[in-house]
Motif scaffolding. Structure first.
Motif, PDB file in Angstrom:
ATOM      1  N   SER A  90     -11.100  -0.202 -28.802  1.00 53.21           N
ATOM      2  CA  SER A  90      -9.830  -0.928 -29.082  1.00 53.21           C
ATOM      3  C   SER A  90      -8.744  -0.334 -29.912  1.00 53.21           C
ATOM      4  N   GLU A  91      -7.332  -0.548 -29.942  1.00 54.35           N
ATOM      5  CA  GLU A  91      -6.459  -0.237 -31.033  1.00 54.35           C
ATOM      6  C   GLU A  91      -7.093  -1.023 -32.403  1.00 54.35           C
ATOM      7  N   GLU A  92      -7.152  -2.385 -32.129  1.00 54.59           N
ATOM      8  CA  GLU A  92      -7.838  -2.755 -33.517  1.00 54.59           C
ATOM      9  C   GLU A  92      -9.052  -2.648 -34.040  1.00 54.59           C
ATOM     10  N   ASP A  93      -9.917  -2.036 -33.257  1.00 57.70           N
ATOM     11  CA  ASP A  93     -11.321  -1.500 -33.989  1.00 57.70           C
ATOM     12  C   ASP A  93     -10.868  -0.087 -34.388  1.00 57.70           C
ATOM     13  N   TYR A  94      -9.924   0.670 -33.706  1.00 58.11           N
ATOM     14  CA  TYR A  94      -9.618   2.049 -34.318  1.00 58.11           C
ATOM     15  C   TYR A  94      -9.046   1.883 -35.480  1.00 58.11           C
ATOM     16  N   ALA A  95      -8.266   0.755 -36.102  1.00 59.09           N
ATOM     17  CA  ALA A  95      -7.858   0.780 -37.267  1.00 59.09           C
ATOM     18  C   ALA A  95      -8.635   0.548 -38.275  1.00 59.09           C
ATOM     19  N   LYS A  96      -9.859  -0.002 -37.834  1.00 61.23           N
ATOM     20  CA  LYS A  96     -10.926  -0.379 -39.013  1.00 61.23           C
ATOM     21  C   LYS A  96     -11.699   0.747 -39.262  1.00 61.23           C
ATOM     22  N   LEU A  97     -11.627   1.855 -38.414  1.00 63.91           N
ATOM     23  CA  LEU A  97     -12.576   3.296 -38.693  1.00 63.91           C
ATOM     24  C   LEU A  97     -11.966   4.057 -39.821  1.00 63.91           C
ATOM     25  N   GLU A  98     -12.207   3.614 -41.042  1.00 61.70           N
ATOM     26  CA  GLU A  98     -11.655   4.568 -42.252  1.00 61.70           C
ATOM     27  C   GLU A  98     -12.753   5.373 -42.419  1.00 61.70           C
ATOM     28  N   ALA A  99     -12.179   6.420 -43.054  1.00 61.58           N
ATOM     29  CA  ALA A  99     -13.303   7.378 -43.600  1.00 61.58           C
ATOM     30  C   ALA A  99     -14.366   6.948 -44.222  1.00 61.58           C
ATOM     31  N   GLY A 100     -15.721   7.072 -43.818  1.00 59.88           N
ATOM     32  CA  GLY A 100     -17.109   6.653 -44.371  1.00 59.88           C
ATOM     33  C   GLY A 100     -17.723   5.479 -43.621  1.00 59.88           C
ATOM     34  N   THR A 101     -16.862   4.953 -42.895  1.00 59.15           N
ATOM     35  CA  THR A 101     -17.379   3.778 -41.919  1.00 59.15           C
ATOM     36  C   THR A 101     -18.468   4.260 -41.221  1.00 59.15           C
ATOM     37  N   LYS A 102     -19.558   3.382 -41.151  1.00 57.33           N
ATOM     38  CA  LYS A 102     -20.987   3.805 -40.358  1.00 57.33           C
ATOM     39  C   LYS A 102     -20.728   2.932 -39.162  1.00 57.33           C
ATOM     40  N   ILE A 103     -21.220   3.819 -38.158  1.00 62.68           N
ATOM     41  CA  ILE A 103     -21.036   3.242 -36.748  1.00 62.68           C
ATOM     42  C   ILE A 103     -22.379   3.570 -35.778  1.00 62.68           C
ATOM     43  N   LYS A 104     -22.756   2.915 -34.958  1.00 64.32           N
ATOM     44  CA  LYS A 104     -23.765   3.106 -34.069  1.00 64.32           C
ATOM     45  C   LYS A 104     -23.294   3.348 -32.791  1.00 64.32           C
ATOM     46  N   VAL A 105     -23.462   4.621 -32.081  1.00 66.72           N
ATOM     47  CA  VAL A 105     -23.001   5.193 -30.766  1.00 66.72           C
ATOM     48  C   VAL A 105     -23.864   5.239 -29.735  1.00 66.72           C
ATOM     49  N   THR A 106     -23.755   4.858 -28.909  1.00 68.53           N
ATOM     50  CA  THR A 106     -24.471   5.082 -27.701  1.00 68.53           C
ATOM     51  C   THR A 106     -23.775   5.720 -26.283  1.00 68.53           C
ATOM     52  N   GLY A 107     -24.076   7.038 -26.092  1.00 71.10           N
ATOM     53  CA  GLY A 107     -23.368   7.756 -25.005  1.00 71.10           C
ATOM     54  C   GLY A 107     -24.220   8.794 -24.376  1.00 71.10           C
ATOM     55  N   TYR A 108     -23.584  10.002 -23.973  1.00 68.73           N
ATOM     56  CA  TYR A 108     -24.303  10.975 -23.383  1.00 68.73           C
ATOM     57  C   TYR A 108     -23.854  12.352 -24.105  1.00 68.73           C
TER      58      TYR A 108
END
Length: 252
Positions: A90-108
């Motif tokens: 979401s655009e709201e979550d995109y704004a939270k993704l500053e440099a250094g932010t830890k994320i868990k990604v599930t994909g291919y």
């Protein structure tokens, strides 16, 4: 030679902390990245088959773009880097993704023209922060098999000589092109050639990552053939090495 703006960086949303000088002085040994249950190590991710589902924990280093609830991210942990392409966001979550932010990604895990990436993914923000130091890969440019091991990492190239990228309408050699074939205009991707030890390489300023309001975009448009420069950026791959450059400096 024109004075080139030293250690230029992108705008704050795509800024990558660190510099060529700072990276050389870092001597501390990093502690290993401990993954959560069910999360792959970088070694396991690298060994995974293409088109297989992958689950990784990684840290945002820069944001390339957001469009129609999808984001493209440059990310890295302490063992390697992951290019996250069009993850649901979401655009709201995109704004939270500053440099250094830890994320868990599930994909291919996927590959496009040599670039290995994670597609069709989802992510969640986790506790933790990490900014990857720059890795000098200048000496690996002539060894593609070793260089590709650093794909998507935040890297540096030093002492590169600017070569002609093409010709203008009057047949004069020019130091950069708008788009790979010169068909673009201000605001499009910049392509420029640099050489080392007799070999020439094509580098890019990706306009979604660093648009024409950034210092690095301006610096590349002011390059002259024969300039000797140091560069930083992400080791993107397209039919061979094609880094996305985020900083340019006059060579030390």
């Amino acid at each position: 030679m024109k004075k080139i703006l030293a250690f230029v960086l992108t705008l704050s949303l795509t800024m990558v902390p660190g510099s060529l000088v700072m990276a050389e002085s870092e001597t501390e040994t990093e502690e290993p990245d401990v993954k959560s249950e069910g999360v792959m190590t970088y070694e396991e991710y690298a060994a995974a088959e293409l088109d297989s589902e992958v689950v990784v924990e990684t840290y945002v280093q820069a944001k390339q773009s957001w469009w129609e609830d999808k984001a493209t991210l440059y990310t890295q942990d302490k063992d390697g880097a992951y290019f996250i392409y069009n993850v649901a966001c979401s655009e709201e979550d995109y704004a939270k993704l500053e440099a250094g932010t830890k994320i868990k990604v599930t994909g291919y895990k996927s590959e496009w023209s040599g670039e290995v990436e994670i597609i069709d993914g989802t992510f969640e923000i986790e506790e933790g922060e990490y900014i990857a130091p720059v890795t000098d890969v200048t000496d690996l440019l002539a060894n593609e098999e070793e260089l590709i091991e650093h794909q998507n990492e935040f890297v540096a190239f030093k002492g590169m000589t600017v070569e002609a990228a093409g010709q203008d309408e009057d047949g004069n050699d020019v130091a950069f092109l708008y788009n790979w074939d010169g068909s673009g205009q201000d605001g499009d991707d910049l392509y420029f050639n640099v050489s080392l030890d007799g070999e020439t390489y094509t580098f890019t300023v990706e306009s979604y990552l660093c648009d024409n309001t950034t210092d690095v975009y301006k610096a590349v448009t002011e390059l002259e053939i024969g300039d000797v420069i140091d560069l930083e950026g992400f080791l993107y791959w397209y039919e061979g090495v094609n880094p996305h450059i985020t900083a340019v400096a006059e060579a030390e």
